[in-house]
Design an enzyme around this catalytic site. Structure first.
Site, PDB file in Angstrom:
ATOM      1  N   THR A 188       0.830  -1.199   0.000  1.00 25.45           N
ATOM      2  CA  THR A 188       0.000   0.000   0.000  1.00 25.45           C
ATOM      3  C   THR A 188       0.868   1.253   0.000  1.00 25.45           C
ATOM      4  OG1 THR A 188      -0.063   0.153   2.406  1.00 25.45           O
ATOM      5  CG2 THR A 188      -1.775  -1.179   1.380  1.00 25.45           C
ATOM      6  N   GLY A 189       0.208   2.403   0.168  1.00 25.68           N
ATOM      7  CA  GLY A 189       0.928   3.668   0.181  1.00 25.68           C
ATOM      8  C   GLY A 189       1.299   4.151   1.568  1.00 25.68           C
ATOM      9  N   ASP A 190       0.941   3.383   2.604  1.00 29.71           N
ATOM     10  CA  ASP A 190       1.302   3.792   3.960  1.00 29.71           C
ATOM     11  C   ASP A 190       1.548   2.533   4.794  1.00 29.71           C
ATOM     12  OD1 ASP A 190       1.694   5.366   6.298  1.00 29.71           O
ATOM     13  OD2 ASP A 190       0.276   6.867   5.564  1.00 29.71           O
ATOM     14  N   ASP A 191       1.565   2.649   6.116  1.00 30.08           N
ATOM     15  CA  ASP A 191       1.937   1.507   6.951  1.00 30.08           C
ATOM     16  C   ASP A 191       1.127   0.244   6.603  1.00 30.08           C
ATOM     17  OD1 ASP A 191       3.457   3.461   8.106  1.00 30.08           O
ATOM     18  OD2 ASP A 191       2.332   3.543   9.979  1.00 30.08           O
ATOM     19  N   SER A 243       5.971  -1.109   1.343  1.00 26.30           N
ATOM     20  CA  SER A 243       5.352   0.201   1.553  1.00 26.30           C
ATOM     21  C   SER A 243       6.415   1.288   1.504  1.00 26.30           C
ATOM     22  CB  SER A 243       4.687   0.237   2.935  1.00 26.30           C
ATOM     23  OG  SER A 243       4.540   1.569   3.389  1.00 26.30           O
TER      24      SER A 243
END
Ligand SMILES: *[C@@H]1O[C@H](CO)[C@@H](O)[C@H](O)[C@H]1NC(C)=O
Ligand SMILES: *[C@@H]1O[C@H](CO)[C@@H](O)[C@H](O)[C@H]1NC(C)=O
Ligand SMILES: *[C@@H]1O[C@H](CO)[C@@H](O)[C@H](O)[C@H]1NC(C)=O
Length: 448
Positions: A253-256, A287
Site C-alpha cells: 500500500t501507500g502507507d503503513d 510500503s
C-alpha cells in the site's frame, strides 16, 4: 566485582545457548493459527444480492439492494444466521452497513465497487478517541462498509474483491479540497467476533481495514493492494481493540502495512481504551512508509503485542514504533521476531517525535512511556540505515532489547545506529549497536 563477573559469565552462556537455539524457533511457531479465536462457521440461510434486485454489470447502483438485503437479515433474524452471497460480477454501490450474525460472501470474480459519488457520501461523528477526523477537523465520511455494535460477522469468500476506487479521494487529498476525513474501506466499531478472510481489498480511499473498540477479531489470508503513491492507505489498523489476530496476508500500500493504534492525544487519553493482545504473523509486503508500525496514535496504551515471521521488501522503515510528547499512554511488552527485510531505507526506528496533534489543546507534558520492546532474529539486506532508537527527554525508552539483529548495507557503508534517551540490551547486533544498549543482560527481560 566478583558477583558482576559471575553474572556476566552466566549471561554469556545464556546468550550462546539462545543463539544456538534460535534457528529452531521459526518452525516451532509456524503451525499456529488465528482460526480458533473466531472460527469460520456456516450459516443456516443463504440469500443472494440478486434476490434484492442487484445487478452486477459495473454500472447499476446497488446501494438499495445491499441495504435492503442487510435490513432483511437484521429484522427477519434467522436462527443460525444468514449468508449474503455476492456472485461473480461487478457490483457498484454506495456505502452500506453490515449486521450481526451474517456472512458477506464474495464469490470468485465478484467485485464490490465503491461509488465515486463523493458528494453524496454520508458523514458520521468523529471517533471519540480522536476528537475529530484524522485528517480534517469535524466529522468524517462513513466507511465504505461499516459494522457498528455488532457480533458474529464474517466477511469471506473465494478471493472476491472489495474495491474502494480511491482515486477520486486521493486526488481531493492532493488538491487539498477535502472537507472531511476520507472513508475507510472496511471498519468495525464496538464489535466482537469478527472474521475476515479470503478477500482482496483494493484502492481504499483511506485506511483499508480498521477495527476500532473491538474484541475478538481475526483477519487472515487477505490481500491488500493500493499504489505506493496513494496517500494514507494503511493496510490494517487495529485501534483500541483487544484480542486481534492478523496472519497469512500480503499487503502492498501507500502507507503503513499494519499499524497498531489507540487514539490521539488528549482525546485518546480521556477515552482510555488500549490495544492489547494483538498477534500479527506471516505478513509479506511493501510500503514507502513503515511495514510494521505501532502508533503514532497510541494514547489509550498499547500492550502485549506479538509480531512474528514478517517478510518485508522495498519499504521505507521495516519496524517502526512511533509516538510523541502529548500522546501520553504507553507502549509496552512488544515482541517482534523473525523478520526478513530486503531493500529497506531504515531497519528499525523507535522514535518519540513522530506525528501531529489534533489541536492545540494537547498537553505537552503528557509523555508516553515505552518499555519492554524486544526485537529478535532480524535479517536485513540492502538496508540504507540500521536504525534509530530515540526516546523522549524526561521519558526515556526502557528495556529495549535487540537480539540477533543483522542488517547489511548495499555496497557502500551502512549508516550506524543512532540512540538517545534509551536503555536496554543489544546482543548479536550488526552493525555494532549504540553504546546506550549494553551487551550484558542484567535482567531477564530481553530473551524469554
Ligand atoms: C450505519 O450505521 C451508523 C452507525 O450506527 C449509522 O450512523 C448510519 O446511519 C448507518 N447507515 C446506514 C446507511 O444505515
Ligand atoms: C485466496 O487467497 C489466499 C491468499 O493468497 C490463498 O491462500 C487462498 O488459497 C485463496 N483461496 C481461494 C478460494 O482461492
Ligand atoms: C506479554 O505479551 C504476551 C503476548 O504477546 C503475553 O503472552 C504475555 O503474558 C505478556 N506478558 C506480561 C508480563 O503481561
Amino acid at each position: 566485582m566478583e558477583r558482576r563477573g559471575i553474572t556476566a559469565a552466566t549471561a554469556t552462556v545464556a546468550v550462546l545457548l539462545a543463539l544456538l537455539l534460535t534457528p529452531l524457533l521459526p518452525q516451532a511457531v509456524a503451525e499456529e493459527s488465528c482460526s480458533g479465536i473466531v472460527p469460520m462457521r456456516s450459516r443456516r440461510e443463504v440469500i443472494s444480492i440478486e434476490d434484492f434486485g442487484g445487478i452486477g454489470d459495473g454500472r447499476t447502483d446497488n446501494t438499495w439492494p445491499f441495504r435492503k438485503a442487510i435490513y432483511r437479515i437484521q429484522h427477519l433474524r434467522r436462527q443460525g444466521g444468514t449468508l449474503l452471497y455476492v456472485p461473480r460480477g461487478v457490483w457498484l454501490t454506495g456505502s452500506f452497513n453490515v449486521t450481526s450474525h451474517m456472512t458477506l460472501f464474495l464469490a470468485r470474480g465478484a467485485v464490490i465497487k465503491a461509488s465515486q459519488d463523493t458528494e453524496k457520501w454520508p458523514l458520521v461523528e468523529p471517533l471519540p478517541s480522536y476528537g475529530r477526523g484524522r485528517e480534517r477537523p469535524g466529522g468524517r465520511y462513513a466507511s465504505f462498509i461499516l459494522g457498528y455494535g455488532l457480533r458474529d460477522v464474517i466477511i469471506t469468500g473465494e478471493n472476491g474483491t472489495i474495491d474502494g476506487q480511491g482515486g477520486v479521494w486521493w486526488d481531493m487529498w492532493r488538491q487539498r479540497t477535502l472537507s472531511f476525513t476520507r472513508p475507510n474501506l472496511l471498519e468495525f466499531m464496538h464489535s466482537t467476533d469478527i472474521h475476515i478472510s479470503n478477500i482482496i481489498f483494493k484502492n481504499s480511499p483511506f485506511w483499508n481495514i480498521h477495527p476500532v473498540y473491538c474484541s475478538n477479531v481475526v483477519i487472515r489470508s487477505v490481500t491488500i493492494l493500493a499504489p505506493h503513491d496513494s496517500p494514507n492507505t494503511d493496510g490494517i489498523d487495529p485501534d483500541s481493540s483487544s484480542n486481534v489476530c492478523i496472519e497469512d496476508s500480503f499487503i502492498s500500500t501507500g502507507d503503513d502495512l499494519v499499524a497498531v493504534k489507540s487514539g490521539w492525544d488528549e482525546y485518546g487519553i480521556a477515552y482510555g481504551r488500549p490495544s492489547t493482545a494483538i498477534t500479527i504473523r506471516r505478513i509479506t509486503g511493501s510500503s514507502p512508509f513503515s511495514a510494521i508500525a505501532i502508533g503514532s496514535e497510541a494514547s489509550g496504551g498499547v500492550e502485549n503485542i506479538l509480531i512474528q515471521n514478517i517478510n518485508i521488501y522495498s519499504t521505507g522503515i521495516g519496524i517502526h514504533i512511533k509516538t510523541n510528547a502529548g500522546r501520553g499512554g504507553y507502549i509496552r511488552n512488544v515482541t517482534i521476531s523473525d523478520v526478513y527485510m530486503n531493500r529497506v531505507g531504515k531497519g528499525v526506528r523507535i522514535a518519540g517525535d513522530v506525528g501531529d496533534h489534533p489541536d492545540d489543546k494537547f498537553d505537552p507534558g503528557a509523555l508516553p512511556r515505552v518499555d519492554g520492546v524486544t526485537i529478535r532474529n532480524v535479517w536485513g539486506v540492502g538496508v540504507n540505515e540500521a536504525g534509530s532508537i530515540e526516546g523522549i527527554k524526561g521519558s526515556p525508552f526502557t528495556r529495549i532489547c535487540l537480539w540477533n539483529v543483522k542488517l547489511w548495507g548495499v555496497g557502500r557503508q551502512m549508516e550506524a545506529w543512532k540512540c538517545a534517551a534509551v536503555s536496554g540490551v543489544a546482543v548479536g547486533v550488526q552493525p555494532w549497536p549504540c553504546g546506550e544498549l549494553t551487551g550484558i543482560m542484567s535482567t531477564g527481560f530481553c530473551y524469554s
